[in-house]
Design a protein around this motif. Structure first.
Motif: not given
Length: 94
Positions: A5-7, A46-50, A79-94
């Motif tokens: 999260r710090n990264f 704000e993690p959401e803004f970042l 990309w790695r940082a984005r995944q760790m911030l709110p809303g950045g979770e990988e979406v699985n459509w299946t």
């Protein structure tokens, strides 16, 4: 705060700073997101803004490369940082 999260937050702050100094890209970000330049000062904790800054950056490979080259980061860092911030979770459509 854990290391991942710090990264993510530090990478987001670095992207925010890089974007704020980019006279060509800053107005594009503000226009696309509705953010004002003042948000760069008031919302930097704000993690959401970042996350929104990283999300914007990830829209164009050239922007990612320019940021990573300027900050001496691997190209997958935003990309790695984005995944760790709110809303950045990988979406699985299946």
């Amino acid at each position: 705060m854990n290391d991942a999260r710090n990264f993510a937050e530090v990478t987001g702050l670095r992207a925010l700073t890089w974007l704020a100094g980019n006279d060509e890209l800053l107005p594009v970000f503000c226009g696309a997101t509705g953010a004002a330049e003042q948000d760069f000062r008031t919302r930097l904790n704000e993690p959401e803004f970042l996350g929104s800054v990283l999300e914007f950056l990830l829209m164009d490979d050239a922007w990612v490369q320019a940021f990573c080259d300027a900050e001496n980061l691997p190209y997958d860092a935003p990309w790695r940082a984005r995944q760790m911030l709110p809303g950045g979770e990988e979406v699985n459509w299946t």
